[in-house]
Motif scaffolding. Structure first.
Motif, short mmCIF file in Angstrom:
data_model
loop_
_atom_site.label_atom_id
_atom_site.label_comp_id
_atom_site.label_asym_id
_atom_site.label_seq_id
_atom_site.Cartn_x
_atom_site.Cartn_y
_atom_site.Cartn_z
N LEU A 143 1.22 -1.30 0.03
CA LEU A 143 -0.07 -0.33 -0.19
C LEU A 143 1.00 1.57 0.02
O LEU A 143 1.80 1.60 0.73
N ALA B 26 -4.15 -4.97 3.35
CA ALA B 26 -3.67 -5.01 3.84
C ALA B 26 -3.96 -6.28 4.97
O ALA B 26 -2.78 -6.98 5.59
N VAL C 90 -7.07 1.58 7.55
CA VAL C 90 -6.84 1.82 5.74
C VAL C 90 -8.34 1.95 5.15
O VAL C 90 -9.28 1.78 6.07
N TYR D 58 -2.55 4.04 5.26
CA TYR D 58 -2.38 3.51 6.22
C TYR D 58 -2.07 4.66 7.38
O TYR D 58 -1.89 5.25 7.33
#
Length: 211
Positions: free
Chosen positions: A32, A70, A62, A37
């Motif tokens: 990511l 994730a 997230v 996040y």
């Protein structure tokens, strides 16, 4: 029956969180964008001065659209998804190097602290609960000390499971949430334990791969 190990506050818990957070950041950043996040220290070990089980609780936050990525980041870096029976809008991941010990009463296999990692939607009720409860205890020493005494007292008892232990803290938690400043509708949503939505796609994909 389950025995709960509650110990006096240890300043090293903040260091442990920092170390684990760095590991999680490395894992997540491979899947990511870093701006997508956030990693938060929650639970009793995140409140200075509060007695706690020696387990570092961590919330990863997230957007809904990145739950799958994730999950892949965590499962490829030493964690296993652990289904929760009660409906709640988060996912729990256990660290593969440590055997499950919900009461935190036995040493870990490698000597590092136990950790519980939760994957949360940014607007989730489970996340709102963790953050609001943590913040009210951080700013209100009286409530912090009262909660620590409650946990110390409960640690002298035996419990059917971790859920039964949690149920005995519920009245205090509800009172703290009402003092946290959360809107009443958000507290009602937390107490309703919203139907699981976070892992619906994950479970569908698991079933598809197994067929």
């Amino acid at each position: 029956m389950l025995k709960i190990n509650v110990v006096e506050y240890d300043p090293q818990w903040l260091t442990h969180f920092s170390q684990i957070s760095s590991e999680l950041d490395y894992a997540l950043s491979n899947f990511l964008p870093r701006e997508a996040y956030d990693i938060q220290h929650v639970g009793s070990t995140s409140v200075p001065g509060l007695a706690a089980k020696p387990i570092i609780d961590i919330d990863i936050i997230v957007p809904d659209s990145l739950i799958m990525e994730a999950t892949q980041a965590l499962t490829s870096h030493g964690y296993t998804y652990a289904y929760e029976r009660g409906g709640i809008d988060r996912m729990v991941f256990r660290y593969n190097l440590h055997k499950l010990d919900s009461g935190g009463s036995t040493p870990t296999e490698d000597g590092s602290p136990r950790r519980a990692v939760y994957l949360n939607k940014s607007d989730g009720a489970a996340l709102a609960n963790h953050l609001a409860f943590r913040d009210v205890l951080r700013r209100d020493e009286g409530m912090r000390d009262e909660y620590g005494e409650l946990k110390m007292a409960l640690a002298k008892e035996e419990h059917a499971d971790i859920g039964a232990y949690g149920a005995k803290k519920q009245a205090f938690i509800i009172r703290a949430l009402h003092q946290s400043g959360l809107p009443e509708e958000k507290i009602d949503r937390i107490m309703a334990r919203p139907t699981r939505r976070v892992d619906a796609k994950i479970l569908q994909d698991l079933k598809r791969n197994q067929s």
